[in-house]
Design a protein around this motif. Structure first.
Motif, PDB file in Angstrom:
ATOM      1  N   LEU A 347       0.841  -1.199   0.000  1.00 55.07           N
ATOM      2  CA  LEU A 347       0.000   0.000   0.000  1.00 55.07           C
ATOM      3  C   LEU A 347       0.875   1.248   0.000  1.00 55.07           C
ATOM      4  CD1 LEU A 347      -2.631  -1.137   2.668  1.00 55.07           C
ATOM      5  CD2 LEU A 347      -2.917  -1.148   0.173  1.00 55.07           C
ATOM      6  N   ALA A 348       1.941   1.214  -0.797  1.00 57.60           N
ATOM      7  CA  ALA A 348       2.942   2.280  -0.768  1.00 57.60           C
ATOM      8  C   ALA A 348       2.445   3.577  -1.374  1.00 57.60           C
ATOM      9  CB  ALA A 348       4.208   1.822  -1.491  1.00 57.60           C
ATOM     10  N   ASP A 349       1.457   3.522  -2.272  1.00 57.41           N
ATOM     11  CA  ASP A 349       0.930   4.740  -2.879  1.00 57.41           C
ATOM     12  C   ASP A 349      -0.551   4.549  -3.183  1.00 57.41           C
ATOM     13  OD1 ASP A 349       0.685   3.433  -5.445  1.00 57.41           O
ATOM     14  OD2 ASP A 349       2.826   3.758  -5.751  1.00 57.41           O
ATOM     15  N   ALA A 350      -1.130   5.543  -3.838  1.00 60.98           N
ATOM     16  CA  ALA A 350      -2.582   5.561  -4.035  1.00 60.98           C
ATOM     17  C   ALA A 350      -3.087   4.480  -4.978  1.00 60.98           C
ATOM     18  CB  ALA A 350      -3.009   6.935  -4.562  1.00 60.98           C
ATOM     19  N   SER A 351      -2.216   3.776  -5.660  1.00 60.03           N
ATOM     20  CA  SER A 351      -2.661   2.736  -6.592  1.00 60.03           C
ATOM     21  C   SER A 351      -2.944   1.402  -5.904  1.00 60.03           C
ATOM     22  CB  SER A 351      -1.594   2.513  -7.679  1.00 60.03           C
ATOM     23  OG  SER A 351      -0.417   1.944  -7.116  1.00 60.03           O
ATOM     24  N   GLY A 352      -2.668   1.279  -4.597  1.00 68.84           N
ATOM     25  CA  GLY A 352      -2.741  -0.013  -3.931  1.00 68.84           C
ATOM     26  C   GLY A 352      -4.090  -0.409  -3.368  1.00 68.84           C
ATOM     27  N   TYR A 353      -5.100   0.444  -3.486  1.00 70.47           N
ATOM     28  CA  TYR A 353      -6.392   0.140  -2.856  1.00 70.47           C
ATOM     29  C   TYR A 353      -7.014  -1.184  -3.309  1.00 70.47           C
ATOM     30  CZ  TYR A 353      -6.777   4.612  -0.435  1.00 70.47           C
ATOM     31  OH  TYR A 353      -6.574   5.667   0.407  1.00 70.47           O
ATOM     32  N   PRO A 354      -6.922  -1.579  -4.592  1.00 69.62           N
ATOM     33  CA  PRO A 354      -7.528  -2.866  -4.968  1.00 69.62           C
ATOM     34  C   PRO A 354      -6.997  -4.047  -4.164  1.00 69.62           C
ATOM     35  CG  PRO A 354      -7.062  -1.579  -6.931  1.00 69.62           C
ATOM     36  CD  PRO A 354      -6.443  -0.844  -5.777  1.00 69.62           C
ATOM     37  N   HIS A 355      -5.738  -4.015  -3.745  1.00 72.96           N
ATOM     38  CA  HIS A 355      -5.183  -5.120  -2.968  1.00 72.96           C
ATOM     39  C   HIS A 355      -5.808  -5.182  -1.572  1.00 72.96           C
ATOM     40  CE1 HIS A 355      -2.109  -5.966  -5.985  1.00 72.96           C
ATOM     41  NE2 HIS A 355      -1.964  -4.659  -6.111  1.00 72.96           N
ATOM     42  N   LEU A 356      -6.091  -4.019  -0.996  1.00 70.75           N
ATOM     43  CA  LEU A 356      -6.758  -3.996   0.306  1.00 70.75           C
ATOM     44  C   LEU A 356      -8.193  -4.505   0.184  1.00 70.75           C
ATOM     45  CD1 LEU A 356      -6.923  -3.262   3.297  1.00 70.75           C
ATOM     46  CD2 LEU A 356      -7.425  -0.898   2.618  1.00 70.75           C
ATOM     47  N   ILE A 357      -8.904  -4.077  -0.840  1.00 75.73           N
ATOM     48  CA  ILE A 357     -10.282  -4.530  -1.033  1.00 75.73           C
ATOM     49  C   ILE A 357     -10.319  -6.027  -1.313  1.00 75.73           C
ATOM     50  CG2 ILE A 357     -12.374  -4.216  -2.388  1.00 75.73           C
ATOM     51  CD1 ILE A 357     -11.542  -1.878  -0.484  1.00 75.73           C
ATOM     52  N   ALA A 358      -9.331  -6.540  -2.064  1.00 76.32           N
ATOM     53  CA  ALA A 358      -9.264  -7.989  -2.315  1.00 76.32           C
ATOM     54  C   ALA A 358      -9.073  -8.755  -1.013  1.00 76.32           C
ATOM     55  CB  ALA A 358      -8.120  -8.297  -3.289  1.00 76.32           C
ATOM     56  N   GLU A 359      -8.285  -8.213  -0.092  1.00 78.44           N
ATOM     57  CA  GLU A 359      -8.090  -8.854   1.209  1.00 78.44           C
ATOM     58  C   GLU A 359      -9.406  -8.904   1.976  1.00 78.44           C
ATOM     59  OE1 GLU A 359      -6.477 -10.510   4.684  1.00 78.44           O
ATOM     60  OE2 GLU A 359      -5.606 -10.383   2.675  1.00 78.44           O
ATOM     61  N   LEU A 360     -10.185  -7.826   1.929  1.00 79.75           N
ATOM     62  CA  LEU A 360     -11.470  -7.805   2.632  1.00 79.75           C
ATOM     63  C   LEU A 360     -12.463  -8.775   2.004  1.00 79.75           C
ATOM     64  CD1 LEU A 360     -11.874  -3.959   3.239  1.00 79.75           C
ATOM     65  CD2 LEU A 360     -10.987  -5.685   4.816  1.00 79.75           C
ATOM     66  N   LEU A 361     -12.476  -8.857   0.686  1.00 80.34           N
ATOM     67  CA  LEU A 361     -13.347  -9.829   0.024  1.00 80.34           C
ATOM     68  C   LEU A 361     -12.974 -11.246   0.419  1.00 80.34           C
ATOM     69  CD1 LEU A 361     -13.562  -8.273  -3.558  1.00 80.34           C
ATOM     70  CD2 LEU A 361     -15.459  -8.523  -1.938  1.00 80.34           C
ATOM     71  N   GLY A 362     -11.663 -11.503   0.529  1.00 77.00           N
ATOM     72  CA  GLY A 362     -11.214 -12.825   0.953  1.00 77.00           C
ATOM     73  C   GLY A 362     -11.619 -13.155   2.376  1.00 77.00           C
ATOM     74  N   ARG A 363     -11.880 -12.118   3.182  1.00 81.78           N
ATOM     75  CA  ARG A 363     -12.314 -12.335   4.561  1.00 81.78           C
ATOM     76  C   ARG A 363     -13.829 -12.460   4.681  1.00 81.78           C
ATOM     77  NH1 ARG A 363      -8.515  -9.301   8.857  1.00 81.78           N
ATOM     78  NH2 ARG A 363      -6.491  -9.678   7.856  1.00 81.78           N
ATOM     79  N   GLY A 364     -14.513 -12.347   3.568  1.00 79.66           N
ATOM     80  CA  GLY A 364     -15.959 -12.517   3.603  1.00 79.66           C
ATOM     81  C   GLY A 364     -16.766 -11.243   3.745  1.00 79.66           C
ATOM     82  N   TRP A 365     -16.147 -10.075   3.565  1.00 81.20           N
ATOM     83  CA  TRP A 365     -16.921  -8.835   3.610  1.00 81.20           C
ATOM     84  C   TRP A 365     -17.947  -8.842   2.480  1.00 81.20           C
ATOM     85  CZ3 TRP A 365     -15.566  -3.440   5.449  1.00 81.20           C
ATOM     86  CH2 TRP A 365     -14.809  -3.476   6.616  1.00 81.20           C
ATOM     87  N   PRO A 366     -19.199  -8.552   2.763  1.00 82.10           N
ATOM     88  CA  PRO A 366     -20.181  -8.436   1.675  1.00 82.10           C
ATOM     89  C   PRO A 366     -19.895  -7.196   0.830  1.00 82.10           C
ATOM     90  CG  PRO A 366     -21.191  -7.872   3.781  1.00 82.10           C
ATOM     91  CD  PRO A 366     -19.822  -8.388   4.100  1.00 82.10           C
ATOM     92  N   GLU A 367     -20.249  -7.251  -0.423  1.00 79.89           N
ATOM     93  CA  GLU A 367     -19.978  -6.131  -1.321  1.00 79.89           C
ATOM     94  C   GLU A 367     -20.718  -4.866  -0.884  1.00 79.89           C
ATOM     95  OE1 GLU A 367     -20.608  -7.140  -5.382  1.00 79.89           O
ATOM     96  OE2 GLU A 367     -19.001  -8.656  -5.419  1.00 79.89           O
ATOM     97  N   THR A 368     -21.867  -5.004  -0.246  1.00 76.75           N
ATOM     98  CA  THR A 368     -22.595  -3.826   0.231  1.00 76.75           C
ATOM     99  C   THR A 368     -21.793  -3.086   1.290  1.00 76.75           C
ATOM    100  OG1 THR A 368     -23.776  -5.288   1.764  1.00 76.75           O
ATOM    101  CG2 THR A 368     -24.875  -4.717  -0.307  1.00 76.75           C
ATOM    102  N   ASP A 369     -21.136  -3.819   2.194  1.00 74.46           N
ATOM    103  CA  ASP A 369     -20.319  -3.179   3.234  1.00 74.46           C
ATOM    104  C   ASP A 369     -19.079  -2.523   2.631  1.00 74.46           C
ATOM    105  OD1 ASP A 369     -22.169  -4.069   5.012  1.00 74.46           O
ATOM    106  OD2 ASP A 369     -20.805  -5.306   6.198  1.00 74.46           O
ATOM    107  N   ILE A 370     -18.495  -3.147   1.612  1.00 73.68           N
ATOM    108  CA  ILE A 370     -17.320  -2.549   0.967  1.00 73.68           C
ATOM    109  C   ILE A 370     -17.712  -1.284   0.220  1.00 73.68           C
ATOM    110  CG2 ILE A 370     -15.599  -2.901  -0.854  1.00 73.68           C
ATOM    111  CD1 ILE A 370     -15.349  -5.777   0.054  1.00 73.68           C
TER     112      ILE A 370
END
Length: 412
Positions: A347-370
């Protein structure tokens, strides 16, 4: 005789395709017409040069599109990009304006390696809105806070004007949405430091007129360890009236508790994670997180190694905790890029957000919460502040009392 037959051969009519035999030979054809009318091989004729084969991926290295093509269909990262395309990130804190002041030249539209944020990386990270910090550097004298904030407001507006294809100033929730629909990144000005008011509500209104929309209630005598003074309470009421959001990151527990009771609009904590997971002074204990959730405020978790940890998983742990305690309606993201802080790996710069969201999806976060995490919650807070300000302006006249009249001293 053969030459005479060639001369007598009729020419094609206009629009009629020419006989293949009449078409001019390729310059590279190694044959010539012999004296007896037959084709003869000419060794001296130029040979046809084959077109070069396209450069292989191994030679040029994979680009972003190649990397995306390699992602398995339906993978968390692919799902994250698709989700962010519909619900981009509203980043709650960026130190970009001050970072740019140290550069002799920059171009955010094409890309600028000297900072963490530019338009290409914002688009790669699916960032749709940014809160631009106007905080002065640490150590600046309090009496310089007003001038420094005015200068920074002017500088920030100049940066936005210089990049019209990528950035757009937004003064309301509606303008944030308009900017996104036009393919621009919306910029909301603030937070600024409380010392910039210099004990005057008139200065607060002037800063709002210039575009300020968030004020941090730290660094002033009227918002200290003991909580809000009479003038501090009047500041919060006037912020509600004109539409300036309160930022409580770094404020004392007493100040946070009083503002949550007093404010008629939701408040922000632009750089606060869970103190239960990491005992940083800027992080919030579970009790305050629960109060923030009850007041429908917004805790924006910073992507800094100091407050959340050195990895994407650490940041996700804080998001899990804040979501559990405060609720999914009260958690957001704060990149805290270009602020001098170290960031987690990946997450070194502003382009890294998809990797964080992918981690949350892998943890079972529903898309509505994301969708609430990235965009919906910030929109709700901005929209509520706009509605509350319209209603309050009809009921309340602008107050004129300063800190000296209400608190009995001249300190800001």
């Amino acid at each position: 005789m053969a030459d005479l037959q060639d001369e007598l051969r009729p020419l094609p009519e206009a629009g009629e395709p020419a006989d293949e035999a009449q078409t001019a030979p390729s310059p590279a054809a190694p044959y010539t017409r012999g004296a007896n009318g037959t084709d003869e091989f000419d060794a001296a004729a130029p040979k046809a040069v084959p077109e070069p084969e396209p450069e292989s991926e191994r030679e040029r290295g994979p680009g972003p599109e190649t990397e995306r093509a390699r992602e398995p269909e339906g993978s968390p990262l692919e799902r994250a990009r698709a989700l962010l395309a519909a619900h981009p990130v509203a980043d709650g804190y960026s130190g970009l304006p001050w970072a740019l002041r140290h550069l002799p030249w920059y171009d955010l539209q094409l890309g600028e390696s000297a900072v963490d944020t530019d338009v290409p990386r914002l688009r790669e990270g699916h960032v749709g809105a940014l809160l631009w910090s106007l905080h002065p550097p640490e150590g600046l004298a309090a009496e310089r806070a007003v001038g420094a904030t005015l200068e920074e407001l002017d500088h920030a507006r100049a940066v936005i004007a210089a990049h019209p294809e990528g950035l757009r100033l937004a003064l309301s929730a509606g303008q944030v949405i308009d900017a996104h629909h036009c393919g621009r990144v919306a910029v909301v000005l603030g937070p600024a430091t409380a010392a910039a008011l210099d004990g005057s509500l008139g200065i607060l209104r002037s800063l709002h007129t210039l575009g300020l929309r968030v004020l941090t209630l730290v660094g002033a005598s009227w918002a200290g360890e003991a909580g809000l003074t009479r003038f501090g309470e009047e500041v919060v009421r006037e912020m509600n009236r004109i539409g300036v959001l309160a930022d409580l990151s770094g404020a004392s527990d007493a100040t946070i508790g009083r503002v949550l009771v007093l404010s008629k609009t939701p408040v922000l904590c632009t750089r606060s994670a869970a103190r239960a997971l990491r005992p940083h002074p800027g992080n919030l204990p579970d009790g305050l997180l629960a109060e923030l959730g009850a007041a429908k405020g917004l805790c924006l978790v910073p992507l800094t190694a100091e407050q959340t940890g050195p990895s994407v998983r650490d940041v996700a742990d804080h998001l899990d905790h804040v979501r559990e305690i405060a609720g999914p309606d009260c958690v957001g993201l704060s990149g805290t890029y270009d602020s001098g802080a170290a960031h987690p790996q990946g997450l070194a710069d502003a382009s890294g957000y998809p990797h964080l969201i992918a981690e949350l999806l892998g943890r079972g976060w529903p898309e509505t919460d994301i969708a609430l995490l990235t965009w919906g919650n910030m929109q709700r807070v901005l929209r509520t502040a706009d509605f509350a300000a319209r209603a309050a302006r009809d009921r309340r006249e602008p107050p004129t009392a300063g800190v000296a009249q209400l608190d009995g001293h001249q300190d800001a």
